[in-house]
Design a protein around this motif. Structure first.
Motif, PDB file in Angstrom:
ATOM      1  N   MET A   1      22.858 -25.224 -43.180  1.00 45.88           N
ATOM      2  CA  MET A   1      22.881 -24.962 -41.768  1.00 45.88           C
ATOM      3  C   MET A   1      23.336 -26.187 -40.995  1.00 45.88           C
ATOM      4  SD  MET A   1      19.612 -22.625 -40.942  1.00 45.88           S
ATOM      5  CE  MET A   1      19.278 -21.173 -41.866  1.00 45.88           C
ATOM      6  N   GLU A   2      22.918 -27.349 -41.476  1.00 45.91           N
ATOM      7  CA  GLU A   2      23.339 -28.576 -40.810  1.00 45.91           C
ATOM      8  C   GLU A   2      24.844 -28.772 -40.933  1.00 45.91           C
ATOM      9  OE1 GLU A   2      21.005 -31.731 -42.407  1.00 45.91           O
ATOM     10  OE2 GLU A   2      19.129 -30.835 -41.752  1.00 45.91           O
ATOM     11  N   ALA A   3      25.389 -28.414 -42.083  1.00 49.17           N
ATOM     12  CA  ALA A   3      26.835 -28.546 -42.289  1.00 49.17           C
ATOM     13  C   ALA A   3      27.596 -27.627 -41.340  1.00 49.17           C
ATOM     14  CB  ALA A   3      27.198 -28.236 -43.738  1.00 49.17           C
ATOM     15  N   LEU A   4      27.060 -26.449 -41.107  1.00 45.03           N
ATOM     16  CA  LEU A   4      27.703 -25.511 -40.183  1.00 45.03           C
ATOM     17  C   LEU A   4      27.634 -26.035 -38.755  1.00 45.03           C
ATOM     18  CD1 LEU A   4      29.153 -22.854 -39.835  1.00 45.03           C
ATOM     19  CD2 LEU A   4      26.934 -21.733 -39.666  1.00 45.03           C
ATOM     20  N   ASP A   5      26.497 -26.609 -38.372  1.00 48.29           N
ATOM     21  CA  ASP A   5      26.382 -27.218 -37.045  1.00 48.29           C
ATOM     22  C   ASP A   5      27.409 -28.332 -36.869  1.00 48.29           C
ATOM     23  OD1 ASP A   5      24.277 -25.608 -36.232  1.00 48.29           O
ATOM     24  OD2 ASP A   5      22.743 -27.023 -36.900  1.00 48.29           O
ATOM     25  N   ALA A   7      30.246 -28.692 -38.540  1.00 52.53           N
ATOM     26  CA  ALA A   7      31.600 -28.131 -38.540  1.00 52.53           C
ATOM     27  C   ALA A   7      31.942 -27.541 -37.174  1.00 52.53           C
ATOM     28  CB  ALA A   7      31.725 -27.060 -39.628  1.00 52.53           C
ATOM     29  N   ILE A   8      30.988 -26.870 -36.556  1.00 53.53           N
ATOM     30  CA  ILE A   8      31.231 -26.306 -35.225  1.00 53.53           C
ATOM     31  C   ILE A   8      31.435 -27.429 -34.205  1.00 53.53           C
ATOM     32  CG2 ILE A   8      30.176 -24.987 -33.342  1.00 53.53           C
ATOM     33  CD1 ILE A   8      28.986 -23.141 -35.478  1.00 53.53           C
ATOM     34  N   GLY A   9      30.645 -28.487 -34.321  1.00 49.99           N
ATOM     35  CA  GLY A   9      30.814 -29.635 -33.430  1.00 49.99           C
ATOM     36  C   GLY A   9      32.178 -30.289 -33.598  1.00 49.99           C
ATOM     37  N   ASN A  10      32.615 -30.432 -34.845  1.00 50.07           N
ATOM     38  CA  ASN A  10      33.947 -31.004 -35.110  1.00 50.07           C
ATOM     39  C   ASN A  10      35.051 -30.110 -34.550  1.00 50.07           C
ATOM     40  OD1 ASN A  10      32.768 -33.147 -36.440  1.00 50.07           O
ATOM     41  ND2 ASN A  10      33.081 -32.279 -38.482  1.00 50.07           N
ATOM     42  N   LEU A  11      34.876 -28.806 -34.696  1.00 47.73           N
ATOM     43  CA  LEU A  11      35.870 -27.871 -34.177  1.00 47.73           C
ATOM     44  C   LEU A  11      35.968 -27.961 -32.653  1.00 47.73           C
ATOM     45  CD1 LEU A  11      37.885 -25.588 -34.635  1.00 47.73           C
ATOM     46  CD2 LEU A  11      35.960 -23.988 -34.555  1.00 47.73           C
ATOM     47  N   ARG A  12      34.813 -28.056 -32.000  1.00 47.31           N
ATOM     48  CA  ARG A  12      34.809 -28.186 -30.539  1.00 47.31           C
ATOM     49  C   ARG A  12      35.545 -29.461 -30.123  1.00 47.31           C
ATOM     50  NH1 ARG A  12      32.529 -25.892 -26.403  1.00 47.31           N
ATOM     51  NH2 ARG A  12      31.064 -24.659 -27.596  1.00 47.31           N
ATOM     52  N   LEU A  31      30.905 -17.843 -31.728  1.00 51.20           N
ATOM     53  CA  LEU A  31      30.577 -18.290 -33.084  1.00 51.20           C
ATOM     54  C   LEU A  31      29.246 -19.048 -33.090  1.00 51.20           C
ATOM     55  CD1 LEU A  31      31.433 -18.669 -36.068  1.00 51.20           C
ATOM     56  CD2 LEU A  31      32.608 -20.742 -35.346  1.00 51.20           C
ATOM     57  N   GLN A  32      29.037 -19.888 -32.080  1.00 46.50           N
ATOM     58  CA  GLN A  32      27.783 -20.634 -31.998  1.00 46.50           C
ATOM     59  C   GLN A  32      26.595 -19.697 -31.778  1.00 46.50           C
ATOM     60  OE1 GLN A  32      28.917 -23.464 -28.916  1.00 46.50           O
ATOM     61  NE2 GLN A  32      28.568 -25.129 -30.381  1.00 46.50           N
ATOM     62  N   GLN A  33      26.772 -18.671 -30.950  1.00 42.75           N
ATOM     63  CA  GLN A  33      25.691 -17.709 -30.738  1.00 42.75           C
ATOM     64  C   GLN A  33      25.352 -16.966 -32.022  1.00 42.75           C
ATOM     65  OE1 GLN A  33      27.266 -15.341 -27.556  1.00 42.75           O
ATOM     66  NE2 GLN A  33      26.123 -16.472 -25.976  1.00 42.75           N
ATOM     67  N   THR A  34      26.380 -16.569 -32.752  1.00 41.13           N
ATOM     68  CA  THR A  34      26.166 -15.867 -34.020  1.00 41.13           C
ATOM     69  C   THR A  34      25.449 -16.770 -35.013  1.00 41.13           C
ATOM     70  OG1 THR A  34      28.176 -14.586 -33.651  1.00 41.13           O
ATOM     71  CG2 THR A  34      27.309 -14.621 -35.891  1.00 41.13           C
ATOM     72  N   GLN A  35      25.844 -18.025 -35.048  1.00 43.18           N
ATOM     73  CA  GLN A  35      25.212 -18.982 -35.951  1.00 43.18           C
ATOM     74  C   GLN A  35      23.742 -19.173 -35.581  1.00 43.18           C
ATOM     75  OE1 GLN A  35      24.452 -22.531 -35.227  1.00 43.18           O
ATOM     76  NE2 GLN A  35      24.016 -23.093 -37.324  1.00 43.18           N
ATOM     77  N   GLU A  36      23.431 -19.246 -34.298  1.00 43.41           N
ATOM     78  CA  GLU A  36      22.042 -19.383 -33.854  1.00 43.41           C
ATOM     79  C   GLU A  36      21.224 -18.154 -34.230  1.00 43.41           C
ATOM     80  OE1 GLU A  36      20.307 -21.905 -32.535  1.00 43.41           O
ATOM     81  OE2 GLU A  36      22.084 -23.154 -32.824  1.00 43.41           O
ATOM     82  N   GLU A  37      21.830 -16.965 -34.102  1.00 40.26           N
ATOM     83  CA  GLU A  37      21.124 -15.737 -34.481  1.00 40.26           C
ATOM     84  C   GLU A  37      20.817 -15.736 -35.974  1.00 40.26           C
ATOM     85  OE1 GLU A  37      23.408 -12.351 -33.227  1.00 40.26           O
ATOM     86  OE2 GLU A  37      23.361 -12.966 -31.128  1.00 40.26           O
ATOM     87  N   PHE A  38      21.769 -16.151 -36.793  1.00 36.31           N
ATOM     88  CA  PHE A  38      21.537 -16.212 -38.239  1.00 36.31           C
ATOM     89  C   PHE A  38      20.475 -17.246 -38.576  1.00 36.31           C
ATOM     90  CE2 PHE A  38      25.898 -14.319 -39.006  1.00 36.31           C
ATOM     91  CZ  PHE A  38      25.390 -13.110 -39.450  1.00 36.31           C
ATOM     92  N   LYS A  39      20.489 -18.351 -37.868  1.00 39.20           N
ATOM     93  CA  LYS A  39      19.484 -19.381 -38.100  1.00 39.20           C
ATOM     94  C   LYS A  39      18.096 -18.836 -37.762  1.00 39.20           C
ATOM     95  CE  LYS A  39      19.961 -23.944 -37.041  1.00 39.20           C
ATOM     96  NZ  LYS A  39      20.101 -25.102 -36.135  1.00 39.20           N
ATOM     97  N   ASP A  40      17.986 -18.126 -36.636  1.00 39.41           N
ATOM     98  CA  ASP A  40      16.703 -17.536 -36.252  1.00 39.41           C
ATOM     99  C   ASP A  40      16.243 -16.493 -37.266  1.00 39.41           C
ATOM    100  OD1 ASP A  40      16.700 -19.119 -33.994  1.00 39.41           O
ATOM    101  OD2 ASP A  40      17.427 -17.527 -32.662  1.00 39.41           O
TER     102      ASP A  40
END
Length: 104
Positions: A1-5, A7-12, A31-40
């Protein structure tokens, strides 16, 4: 999950440097909202497994590490089952060849 966070930060950051269209940032936000939903959902699933009730020592440890630890535990159990099955098979072969005391 940290790697995805990360990667999204790098993309931004790359989209900002490249002066990307606004549509790209909307997609990134989605994409960030979807990632947060999956994390939850992952955290809800983890808490539903009652890992903290079974293993109170793991309460302060990172979720990802506990997930890997549980996967390793399951793998160990599967390996033990296969080994026991193999030992029983060898025992049956030894019995068929003339008894347990005689080797093939």
């Amino acid at each position: 999950m940290e790697a995805l966070d990360q990667a999204i930060g790098n993309l931004r950051a790359q989209l900002t440097k490249a002066n990307a269209p606004k549509n790209s940032f909307k997609l990134l936000s989605s994409l960030q909202q979807t990632q947060e939903e999956f994390k939850d959902r992952g955290e809800a699933l983890y808490s539903s497994l009652n890992v903290h009730d079974s293993f109170p020592q793991l309460a302060s440890i990172d979720l990802e590490f506990v997930r890997i630890l549980l996967a390793a535990r399951d793998l160990k159990i599967n390996i033990q089952k296969c080994a026991i099955g193999s030992f029983l098979e060898w025992d049956k072969l030894n019995q068929a060849a003339g008894g347990r005391e005689q080797s093939l």
